[in-house]
Scaffold this active site. Sequence first.
Site, PDB file in Angstrom:
ATOM      1  N   GLY B 147      22.047  75.380 -71.811  1.00 19.38           N
ATOM      2  CA  GLY B 147      21.674  74.303 -70.894  1.00 19.38           C
ATOM      3  C   GLY B 147      20.575  74.720 -69.942  1.00 19.38           C
ATOM      4  O   GLY B 147      19.556  74.037 -69.809  1.00 19.38           O
ATOM      5  N   ASP B 168      21.225  85.645 -76.581  1.00 23.62           N
ATOM      6  CA  ASP B 168      22.244  84.667 -76.946  1.00 23.62           C
ATOM      7  C   ASP B 168      22.815  85.072 -78.302  1.00 23.62           C
ATOM      8  O   ASP B 168      22.144  85.780 -79.066  1.00 23.62           O
ATOM      9  CB  ASP B 168      21.656  83.254 -77.027  1.00 23.62           C
ATOM     10  CG  ASP B 168      22.681  82.168 -76.692  1.00 23.62           C
ATOM     11  OD1 ASP B 168      22.374  81.286 -75.882  1.00 23.62           O
ATOM     12  OD2 ASP B 168      23.810  82.205 -77.257  1.00 23.62           O
ATOM     13  N   SER B 175      27.712  69.359 -79.853  1.00 24.51           N
ATOM     14  CA  SER B 175      28.025  69.129 -78.437  1.00 24.51           C
ATOM     15  C   SER B 175      26.992  69.772 -77.509  1.00 24.51           C
ATOM     16  O   SER B 175      27.009  69.546 -76.310  1.00 24.51           O
ATOM     17  CB  SER B 175      29.418  69.662 -78.113  1.00 24.51           C
ATOM     18  OG  SER B 175      29.424  71.068 -78.185  1.00 24.51           O
ATOM     19  N   ASN B 176      26.076  70.601 -78.033  1.00 26.93           N
ATOM     20  CA  ASN B 176      25.022  71.211 -77.209  1.00 26.93           C
ATOM     21  C   ASN B 176      23.868  70.242 -76.961  1.00 26.93           C
ATOM     22  O   ASN B 176      23.139  70.374 -75.988  1.00 26.93           O
ATOM     23  CB  ASN B 176      24.424  72.440 -77.896  1.00 26.93           C
ATOM     24  CG  ASN B 176      25.423  73.560 -78.171  1.00 26.93           C
ATOM     25  OD1 ASN B 176      25.295  74.269 -79.142  1.00 26.93           O
ATOM     26  ND2 ASN B 176      26.423  73.710 -77.321  1.00 26.93           N
ATOM     27  N   GLN B 178      23.379  67.269 -76.048  1.00 26.99           N
ATOM     28  CA  GLN B 178      23.319  66.358 -74.905  1.00 26.99           C
ATOM     29  C   GLN B 178      22.510  66.946 -73.758  1.00 26.99           C
ATOM     30  O   GLN B 178      22.074  66.244 -72.866  1.00 26.99           O
ATOM     31  CB  GLN B 178      24.781  66.021 -74.506  1.00 26.99           C
ATOM     32  CG  GLN B 178      25.029  65.533 -73.114  1.00 26.99           C
ATOM     33  CD  GLN B 178      25.723  66.585 -72.259  1.00 26.99           C
ATOM     34  OE1 GLN B 178      25.627  67.784 -72.536  1.00 26.99           O
ATOM     35  NE2 GLN B 178      26.435  66.123 -71.227  1.00 26.99           N
ATOM     36  N   ASP B 236      27.254  80.916 -68.207  1.00 22.26           N
ATOM     37  CA  ASP B 236      28.237  79.901 -67.851  1.00 22.26           C
ATOM     38  C   ASP B 236      29.589  80.528 -67.511  1.00 22.26           C
ATOM     39  O   ASP B 236      30.592  79.857 -67.526  1.00 22.26           O
ATOM     40  CB  ASP B 236      28.407  78.924 -69.030  1.00 22.26           C
ATOM     41  CG  ASP B 236      28.792  79.657 -70.303  1.00 22.26           C
ATOM     42  OD1 ASP B 236      28.854  80.901 -70.279  1.00 22.26           O
ATOM     43  OD2 ASP B 236      29.014  78.973 -71.319  1.00 22.26           O
ATOM     44  N   ASN B 237      29.624  81.830 -67.248  1.00 23.94           N
ATOM     45  CA  ASN B 237      30.928  82.430 -66.950  1.00 23.94           C
ATOM     46  C   ASN B 237      30.784  83.545 -65.925  1.00 23.94           C
ATOM     47  O   ASN B 237      29.705  84.127 -65.762  1.00 23.94           O
ATOM     48  CB  ASN B 237      31.567  82.964 -68.240  1.00 23.94           C
ATOM     49  CG  ASN B 237      30.749  84.068 -68.859  1.00 23.94           C
ATOM     50  OD1 ASN B 237      30.845  85.226 -68.452  1.00 23.94           O
ATOM     51  ND2 ASN B 237      29.893  83.720 -69.825  1.00 23.94           N
ATOM     52  N   CYS B 294      32.040  74.514 -68.095  1.00 19.33           N
ATOM     53  CA  CYS B 294      31.472  73.222 -68.472  1.00 19.33           C
ATOM     54  C   CYS B 294      32.189  72.660 -69.693  1.00 19.33           C
ATOM     55  O   CYS B 294      32.309  71.446 -69.861  1.00 19.33           O
ATOM     56  CB  CYS B 294      29.991  73.359 -68.760  1.00 19.33           C
ATOM     57  SG  CYS B 294      29.029  73.638 -67.278  1.00 19.33           S
ATOM     58  N   CYS B 446      47.472  68.256 -75.980  1.00 24.16           N
ATOM     59  CA  CYS B 446      46.239  68.018 -75.210  1.00 24.16           C
ATOM     60  C   CYS B 446      45.059  68.210 -76.154  1.00 24.16           C
ATOM     61  O   CYS B 446      45.180  67.948 -77.339  1.00 24.16           O
ATOM     62  CB  CYS B 446      46.160  68.938 -73.989  1.00 24.16           C
ATOM     63  SG  CYS B 446      46.015  70.668 -74.407  1.00 24.16           S
TER      64      CYS B 446
END
Lengths: 152, 488
Positions: B147, B168, B175-176, B178, B236-237, B294, B446
Site C-alpha cells: 500500500g 518484499d 485483495s491488494n 484496491q 504493516d506490523n 489492515c 467467524c
Amino acid sequence: MTDCRLTVTPSIEYAIRAHGQETYPHECCGALLGRDGHVSALVALPNTTEEGPRRRFLVRPTDYREAERRAAELGAELLGFYHSHPDHPARPSQYDLDHAWPTFAYLIVAVAEAKATDMTVWFLKDDRSSFEEGTLNHGENPHPDTAEAVHR
Amino acid sequence: MAKILIPTPLRPYTDKQDAVDAAGATVGELLADLTRRHSGLKAHLYNEQGKLRSFVNVYVNDEDIRYLQKEQTPVAAGDTVSIIPSVAGGAETTIDRSVRQQPDHDLPTLTNDEVKRYSRHLIMPEVGVDGQRKLKAAKVLCIGAGGLGSPVAMYLAAAGVGTIGLVDFDVVDFSNLQRQILHSTPDVGLPKLQSAKNKLNALNPEVKIVTHETALSSQNALQLFEPYDVIVDGTDNFPTRYLVNDACVLLGKPNAYGSIFRFEGQASVFATKNGPCYRCLYPEPPPPGLVPSCAEGGVLGVLPGIIGIIQATETVKLIMGIGEPLIGRFLIYDALRMRFRELKLRKDPDCPACGTHPTVTKLIDYEQFCGITAAPEPAKVNSATELTSLELKARLDRGDKLTIVDVREPNELQINRIPGSLHIPLGDVPRRYNELDPDAEYVMQCKSGVRSGKAADFLRSVGFKRVLNLKGGILDWIDKVDPTQPKY
C-alpha cells in the site's frame, strides 16, 4: 575586508574548551568580545536550538542583544562566536556556512569523546561562497581573570 | 524616514555606522531602500530567492516582525527598526555528509533525455540541475511493495531517484488491488517485486530497480540497508517497524516513516542524527493483538496514497536538502474529517535506541520483543473444542441439531454467510449469551476462526457444555464446501 586573525589568551582558550566539555555530547555556544582581533572576554550563551543540540546550535536574538550589551559595557566589540563540534572535526559544515554572518570570527572547538581537541577559526568570504580559515594566535594572558565566562 | 540599527557584522557595509536612515512605509520598503543605499548588505540579508534569510531577525520597536505583519509591517516616523542576528551552526549531519555535501564533481551528470524528462524540476531554482543530480545519485530503500510502497516507489521513480531498492516477499493477491497501485489485475499471482519492477521500469527506464525478495530480519537488515541513503518504512506490523527503526538508528540513516489504519495515517522522519526516532515516541510495542492490522481492521484504499506521497516528498527533500523536513514532527491525517494534525516530537535523552546511553546496541529478536510467539504447529483438530468445515457439512447433512453462531460484524455478513447461522457480533456475546441455551450444541464461526475461538472460550467459561469452534472460519467453508460464495 576582514583581517583573518584572532588572538585568544590561554585562559579564554581554556574557558572555551571547558564549556565544550561541559555541554558534551551537545554543542556549546557563546560570544567572543574584544578589540582588534584580540578576544578579551567570553559570554557563554544557552544553546536554544530545537533541531537537536548534538548537531546544532542557535543563539537567540535576545541573547545576541545581551552579548552586544555586554560588549558595550566592557568597552569592547562583538568579534564573533564560538561553538563546539561534538565528535566531529573542527571544520565548518554546510549548515555553518548557510547561517554565517560576515566579518564575525567563527571559532570551532572539536570535542572528541568529552575531551576538547582541535580549535580553529573561520571567516565568511564576502560572496558567502565559503569560509576562509583564519590564523588562531595564542596570546599572552595579560590578566588571568579577563576570561570571564558568564554562564546563564 | 526611520532609523535602522545595524548589528556589528553588517557595519562594514554601512561605513561602520551602527545606525542608518532609510525611507519607506513598511519594513519591506525600508529594507529595500537600505540595500539600495548600502548594496553590500543585500547578499547577507536576502537569499537567492529574494527572501529574508532565516537567521535575520527584524524588530520594529522591540517587536519581531514575524509576529506583526512580516515585511508588510508598517513603519511610522520615529519608529526604530533593528536588524538582530540569530547565530546558528553545527556539525555535519548524515544527510549533509551523504547527499548534500557530496562535491559536485562526484554527482552524475544528466543526459539530454533526462533533461527533457525532468524539465519541470530543472526550472525550479530550489531543485535545478544540482538537485536533480543529487536525486540521480541517491539510493532509497522501500521496505514493502504494498500500500505505502506503491506510491512511494512510483513517485520516487518518476522523480528520478537513481536507485530504488524494494524489499518484499509477497505475491500479488486480488485483495491488494484496491490500494496497491504498483500492481494490476493481470499481475495477480506474480511476486510483488516482479510486478513492481515491470511497472517502475516502464514508468522510468533511467532508474535502477534493485529487488530484494526476502523477509527483512535482524540477520539481514544492516547488510541490506548499508548501501542506501534513505530508508522508507512501508511495513504493516510492529516487529518490522521496530526492526527498521533500530537498524536506521544503528546505521545513522534517516527513516521516512508512514503507517495507515482504517481511515487514519501517520508520517514522520525518524532516526536523523539530531532528530527523534520511533522509539522516542513509542519505547515499547503495544500488547499483541491490541492494534489490529489492515487485514483485520481494513483500510481506505486511497489512504496509503496520501501517506506514501508524504513519505516520498520527505525523501526527495532529504536528498536535495531543501525545505523543512518532518523531523521532530509527527503528522496525523484523518481522512474522514480531512484534517492534518501535527504533534511536536522531541528526541528522548533516555531513548533505548538513540538516547544518551542506548541499550539497543545491536538488532534483537523483534517478534519476541513485540510479544509474538512462533505460530504453533498446525495441530490436529481438537475434537473436543473444534471441528472442520467438512465435519460440519457432514453433521448438517445428517440432520444433527446444532446452531451455527456467526460472530462477525454486520458488514462482513453482507459479503458471505453460512445459511441458517445466527448472528451475534463478538463484542455483543457477553451481553447476549443468555439468548442461547447452555445445554444446546453451538458451532461458533467467524472469518478465519480466531474471533470465534474467543467467543467459544467465553461461552464455555459461563457454563455452556457443547460449544465447538469452526476451524478456518467461513474462508475454509467456502474453500471446502461452498465455492459459490465470494471470499474477502
